[in-house]
Design a protein around this motif. Structure first.
Motif, mmCIF file in Angstrom:
data_model
loop_
_atom_site.group_PDB
_atom_site.id
_atom_site.type_symbol
_atom_site.label_atom_id
_atom_site.label_comp_id
_atom_site.label_asym_id
_atom_site.label_seq_id
_atom_site.Cartn_x
_atom_site.Cartn_y
_atom_site.Cartn_z
ATOM 1 N N PRO A 1 0.807 -1.236 0.000
ATOM 2 C CA PRO A 1 0.000 0.000 0.000
ATOM 3 C C PRO A 1 0.831 1.273 0.000
ATOM 4 O O PRO A 1 0.321 2.344 -0.323
ATOM 5 C CB PRO A 1 -0.831 -0.122 1.283
ATOM 6 C CG PRO A 1 -0.090 -1.079 2.150
ATOM 7 C CD PRO A 1 0.593 -2.034 1.223
ATOM 8 N N HIS A 2 2.125 1.160 0.360
ATOM 9 C CA HIS A 2 2.995 2.333 0.393
ATOM 10 C C HIS A 2 3.513 2.705 -0.996
ATOM 11 O O HIS A 2 4.145 3.754 -1.150
ATOM 12 C CB HIS A 2 4.183 2.069 1.326
ATOM 13 C CG HIS A 2 4.907 0.791 1.011
ATOM 14 N ND1 HIS A 2 4.314 -0.445 1.194
ATOM 15 C CD2 HIS A 2 6.146 0.555 0.516
ATOM 16 C CE1 HIS A 2 5.184 -1.387 0.823
ATOM 17 N NE2 HIS A 2 6.283 -0.804 0.404
ATOM 18 N N ILE A 3 3.277 1.855 -1.987
ATOM 19 C CA ILE A 3 3.653 2.174 -3.374
ATOM 20 C C ILE A 3 2.440 2.809 -4.057
ATOM 21 O O ILE A 3 1.330 2.285 -3.992
ATOM 22 C CB ILE A 3 4.103 0.913 -4.140
ATOM 23 C CG1 ILE A 3 5.274 0.222 -3.424
ATOM 24 C CG2 ILE A 3 4.480 1.265 -5.584
ATOM 25 C CD1 ILE A 3 6.550 1.015 -3.344
ATOM 26 N N ASN A 4 2.670 3.931 -4.715
ATOM 27 C CA ASN A 4 1.581 4.638 -5.400
ATOM 28 C C ASN A 4 1.440 4.092 -6.815
ATOM 29 O O ASN A 4 2.031 4.611 -7.756
ATOM 30 C CB ASN A 4 1.869 6.145 -5.441
ATOM 31 C CG ASN A 4 1.985 6.731 -4.049
ATOM 32 O OD1 ASN A 4 1.124 6.482 -3.215
ATOM 33 N ND2 ASN A 4 3.044 7.469 -3.803
ATOM 34 N N PHE A 5 0.677 3.027 -6.934
ATOM 35 C CA PHE A 5 0.468 2.406 -8.245
ATOM 36 C C PHE A 5 -0.564 3.190 -9.048
ATOM 37 O O PHE A 5 -1.525 3.731 -8.508
ATOM 38 C CB PHE A 5 -0.069 0.976 -8.073
ATOM 39 C CG PHE A 5 0.932 -0.003 -7.546
ATOM 40 C CD1 PHE A 5 1.877 -0.566 -8.395
ATOM 41 C CD2 PHE A 5 0.916 -0.389 -6.215
ATOM 42 C CE1 PHE A 5 2.795 -1.492 -7.906
ATOM 43 C CE2 PHE A 5 1.825 -1.316 -5.725
ATOM 44 C CZ PHE A 5 2.776 -1.867 -6.575
ATOM 45 N N ARG A 6 -0.369 3.226 -10.374
ATOM 46 C CA ARG A 6 -1.392 3.695 -11.296
ATOM 47 C C ARG A 6 -1.600 2.603 -12.348
ATOM 48 O O ARG A 6 -0.643 1.933 -12.754
ATOM 49 C CB ARG A 6 -0.986 5.001 -11.978
ATOM 50 C CG ARG A 6 -0.810 6.167 -11.024
ATOM 51 C CD ARG A 6 -2.132 6.641 -10.424
ATOM 52 N NE ARG A 6 -1.951 7.808 -9.568
ATOM 53 C CZ ARG A 6 -1.661 7.777 -8.281
ATOM 54 N NH1 ARG A 6 -1.509 6.614 -7.656
ATOM 55 N NH2 ARG A 6 -1.532 8.891 -7.578
ATOM 56 N N ARG A 7 -2.844 2.453 -12.773
ATOM 57 C CA ARG A 7 -3.195 1.383 -13.716
ATOM 58 C C ARG A 7 -3.744 2.003 -15.004
ATOM 59 O O ARG A 7 -4.667 2.820 -14.967
ATOM 60 C CB ARG A 7 -4.219 0.433 -13.074
ATOM 61 C CG ARG A 7 -3.628 -0.349 -11.901
ATOM 62 C CD ARG A 7 -4.667 -1.111 -11.105
ATOM 63 N NE ARG A 7 -5.565 -0.236 -10.366
ATOM 64 C CZ ARG A 7 -5.296 0.295 -9.163
ATOM 65 N NH1 ARG A 7 -4.130 0.021 -8.559
ATOM 66 N NH2 ARG A 7 -6.162 1.086 -8.551
ATOM 67 N N GLU A 8 -3.166 1.577 -16.112
ATOM 68 C CA GLU A 8 -3.493 2.139 -17.430
ATOM 69 C C GLU A 8 -4.147 1.079 -18.305
ATOM 70 O O GLU A 8 -3.783 -0.097 -18.252
ATOM 71 C CB GLU A 8 -2.185 2.622 -18.082
ATOM 72 C CG GLU A 8 -2.309 3.047 -19.535
ATOM 73 C CD GLU A 8 -0.951 3.315 -20.169
ATOM 74 O OE1 GLU A 8 -0.361 4.371 -19.876
ATOM 75 O OE2 GLU A 8 -0.481 2.458 -20.963
ATOM 76 N N VAL A 9 -5.111 1.512 -19.116
ATOM 77 C CA VAL A 9 -5.752 0.650 -20.115
ATOM 78 C C VAL A 9 -5.790 1.418 -21.428
ATOM 79 O O VAL A 9 -5.899 2.649 -21.430
ATOM 80 C CB VAL A 9 -7.177 0.248 -19.662
ATOM 81 C CG1 VAL A 9 -7.921 -0.469 -20.770
ATOM 82 C CG2 VAL A 9 -7.120 -0.633 -18.421
ATOM 83 N N THR A 10 -5.693 0.711 -22.554
ATOM 84 C CA THR A 10 -5.751 1.384 -23.854
ATOM 85 C C THR A 10 -7.148 1.286 -24.455
ATOM 86 O O THR A 10 -7.907 0.349 -24.169
ATOM 87 C CB THR A 10 -4.755 0.792 -24.873
ATOM 88 O OG1 THR A 10 -5.302 -0.406 -25.439
ATOM 89 C CG2 THR A 10 -3.408 0.493 -24.246
ATOM 90 N N VAL A 11 -7.431 2.236 -25.329
ATOM 91 C CA VAL A 11 -8.723 2.219 -26.018
ATOM 92 C C VAL A 11 -8.832 0.994 -26.929
ATOM 93 O O VAL A 11 -9.923 0.451 -27.134
ATOM 94 C CB VAL A 11 -8.952 3.548 -26.779
ATOM 95 C CG1 VAL A 11 -8.024 3.685 -27.980
ATOM 96 C CG2 VAL A 11 -10.409 3.698 -27.180
ATOM 97 N N GLY A 12 -7.693 0.504 -27.436
ATOM 98 C CA GLY A 12 -7.704 -0.710 -28.257
ATOM 99 C C GLY A 12 -8.167 -1.923 -27.478
ATOM 100 O O GLY A 12 -8.982 -2.721 -27.965
ATOM 101 N N HIS A 13 -7.672 -2.061 -26.250
ATOM 102 C CA HIS A 13 -8.072 -3.198 -25.420
ATOM 103 C C HIS A 13 -9.498 -3.057 -24.897
ATOM 104 O O HIS A 13 -10.074 -4.038 -24.418
ATOM 105 C CB HIS A 13 -7.082 -3.384 -24.259
ATOM 106 C CG HIS A 13 -5.742 -3.885 -24.700
ATOM 107 N ND1 HIS A 13 -4.620 -3.088 -24.722
ATOM 108 C CD2 HIS A 13 -5.347 -5.102 -25.176
ATOM 109 C CE1 HIS A 13 -3.590 -3.789 -25.177
ATOM 110 N NE2 HIS A 13 -4.004 -5.013 -25.459
ATOM 111 N N LEU A 14 -10.062 -1.856 -24.981
ATOM 112 C CA LEU A 14 -11.455 -1.647 -24.562
ATOM 113 C C LEU A 14 -12.453 -1.785 -25.716
ATOM 114 O O LEU A 14 -13.649 -1.953 -25.478
ATOM 115 C CB LEU A 14 -11.608 -0.260 -23.919
ATOM 116 C CG LEU A 14 -10.965 -0.066 -22.545
ATOM 117 C CD1 LEU A 14 -11.011 1.396 -22.133
ATOM 118 C CD2 LEU A 14 -11.629 -0.947 -21.485
ATOM 119 N N LEU A 15 -11.953 -1.688 -26.959
ATOM 120 C CA LEU A 15 -12.868 -1.732 -28.113
ATOM 121 C C LEU A 15 -12.764 -3.018 -28.926
ATOM 122 O O LEU A 15 -13.720 -3.409 -29.591
ATOM 123 C CB LEU A 15 -12.594 -0.543 -29.044
ATOM 124 C CG LEU A 15 -13.513 0.670 -28.859
ATOM 125 C CD1 LEU A 15 -13.387 1.254 -27.460
ATOM 126 C CD2 LEU A 15 -13.221 1.732 -29.896
#
Length: 489
Positions: free
Chosen positions: A295-309
């Motif tokens: 929890p002490h690491i500030n993770f961010r999670r990314e997704v692409t529009v290609g993987h959503l469409l």
């Protein structure tokens, strides 16, 4: 008697979408010196030198496409012109581009002290939108250059391609040192990744004022899994196309890489970690598990529009080859649920313009193994998210968060990301009711095809303003490139 104009421009009748406000207000936007200077209902037209009618369209803050590749498959100075025209079409006003030494890009190894000024020189005057770069430390000497990149060039975000150590950009490879243009005794492996993280932790300690915006992004796939599964799948005649490519780079390879990267971040106290283009349920679940574990690491999670469409049954098979692969529909729906659950921090295009001639093998054009990886799509970023997101109940302000605010905060673009006084006057006017069918022939990109061909999208970008300048309007990119390089410190 009319008032003396005090504003450079007034954009009237805009239904303003802000990342932290649910309400959509009909407002006028006053612009001075490239910034939003006044935001109110019914600003007197006499106070502006120019007046533009927003026609009650939705107004979003300019989009920050935080994952692009400019100059990977064609010369950077040419790619920048055409592909940022495409960005402007889609309402993207800031382009953050991944770059590295080695094959592709400038096809050079060596020091970033020499390499990066060349990148900046090739970029200058060729971007239609504002831009910056994320840099991948490939050789061990690059770790020592991290402070120089930050202090001299304002580069605050860095990248690791985890699978490069034993696997090629497009498939199996046993010549990684040649591909990466590093000495034969050097290794691009887990130990190198650890030392990159330690280098970034030192940078954060040296520059505590920038601690929140210095970050490390990772492409999470494990080479050994890819190598083994590719050999198996290539010999399995029951699988072809995108089904085969997904099986050859299985989701648990993503999950395993995420776990390794996250533990290394914990070990090195590398505080800000961006997990890029999560493509599958297993990848997303691993990312969420690691957030709980560390929890002490500030993770961010990314997704692409290609993987959503797109999914593995998309008819545009070869055109949709990308790393990590397009996945089955169940994974796509899981990613959408993660978006709606606020478990995704931003959505990107991962735009990498690869011409049709380069993308497919001339001898065997339908062979997925011989096709190049990557495709463009920045021009469909907003419309893709808007179209599919609206169907699923995604709010406009949530879209503004994921496409503008969140990436601008993470990557130190503190004058971008909102429609508020003092911010850059980056604005996108969108017709929420207009639908269109994607046709590559209508794009400014030089790619010449798109895996989204024939898809009907709703939510069309009508106008794009960069720092108050109209750069795209009703189907036309306007003027010459005025994009600026953004130092981030």
């Amino acid at each position: 008697m009319s008032e003396t104009p005090v504003l450079d421009q007034i954009i009237k009748n805009v239904r303003v979408v802000r990342p932290h406000q649910d309400a959509i207000e009909l407002l006028d936007l006053g612009i001075k010196d490239g910034k939003f200077a006044q935001i109110a209902p019914n600003i007197s037209p006499d106070t502006g030198k120019e007046v533009f009618d927003g026609k009650n369209l939705l107004g979003f803050p300019g989009f920050v496409d935080a994952h692009m590749h400019i100059g990977i498959y064609q010369p950077l100075h040419k790619d920048a012109v055409t592909e940022t025209k495409a960005a402007a079409m889609g309402g993207v006003t800031t382009s953050l581009n991944y770059i590295r030494t080695g094959q592709y890009y400038l096809n050079k190894g060596g020091s970033y002290r020499d390499f990066f000024p060349e990148v900046l020189a090739l970029s200058a005057g060729n971007f239609f939108v504002d831009y910056s770069y994320h840099i991948a430390p490939i050789a061990s000497q690059h770790i020592d250059e991290i402070p120089l990149l930050f202090e001299e060039h304002g580069v605050s975000s860095f990248k690791i391609f985890m699978f490069y150590g034993g696997y090629g950009l497009h498939g199996l490879s046993d010549q990684q040192n040649l591909f990466l243009m590093i000495n034969k005794e050097e290794r691009y492996d887990f130990a190198h990744f650890e030392f990159i993280m330690r280098g970034l932790t030192r940078l954060m300690e040296k520059h505590p004022e920038a601690r929140d915006t210095i970050s490390l992004s990772l492409h999470c796939e494990v080479a050994e899994i890819l190598n083994a599964y590719t050999k198996i799948v290539e010999n399995d005649s029951s699988l072809s196309g995108l089904h085969a490519y997904s099986a050859a780079r299985p989701p648990h390879s993503e999950g395993l890489a995420i776990c390794i990267a996250s533990y290394l971040a914990h070990e090195t106290n590398c505080a800000n970690i961006n997990l890029l283009h999560l493509s599958s349920r297993k990848a997303m679940e691993a990312a969420l598990t690691m957030q709980t574990a560390f929890p002490h690491i500030n993770f961010r999670r990314e997704v692409t529009v290609g993987h959503l469409l797109l999914d593995v049954d998309t008819p545009n098979t070869i055109w949709a080859k990308v790393n990590p692969p397009i996945r089955p529909r169940a994974d796509v729906e899981y990613l959408w649920q993660a978006v709606l659950n606020n478990q995704v921090d931003w959505i990107v295009s991962d735009h990498a313009c690869c011409s049709a001639e380069q993308k497919r093998s001339a001898k065997d054009p339908n062979n997925i193994w011989l096709a190049k990886s990557g495709f463009g799509g920045t021009e469909y970023l907003l419309s893709g998210v808007f179209s599919e997101g609206s169907k699923r109940g995604m709010s406009y302000n949530h879209m503004a968060k994921l496409l503008s605010w969140n990436p601008s905060r993470r990557f130190g673009l503190l004058e971008k990301g909102d429609i508020a006084v003092g911010y850059d006057a980056d604005l996108v006017l969108v017709n929420p009711n207009e639908s269109f069918v994607v046709r590559a022939a209508e794009s400014e990109s030089q790619q010449g095809y798109t895996p989204f061909e024939g898809v009907e999208l709703t939510g069309r970008v009508k106008s794009t303003f960069l720092r108050g300048n109209l750069i795209y309007n009703n189907g036309q990119v306007l003027g010459s490139p005025t994009g600026r390089y953004l130092k981030r410190y």
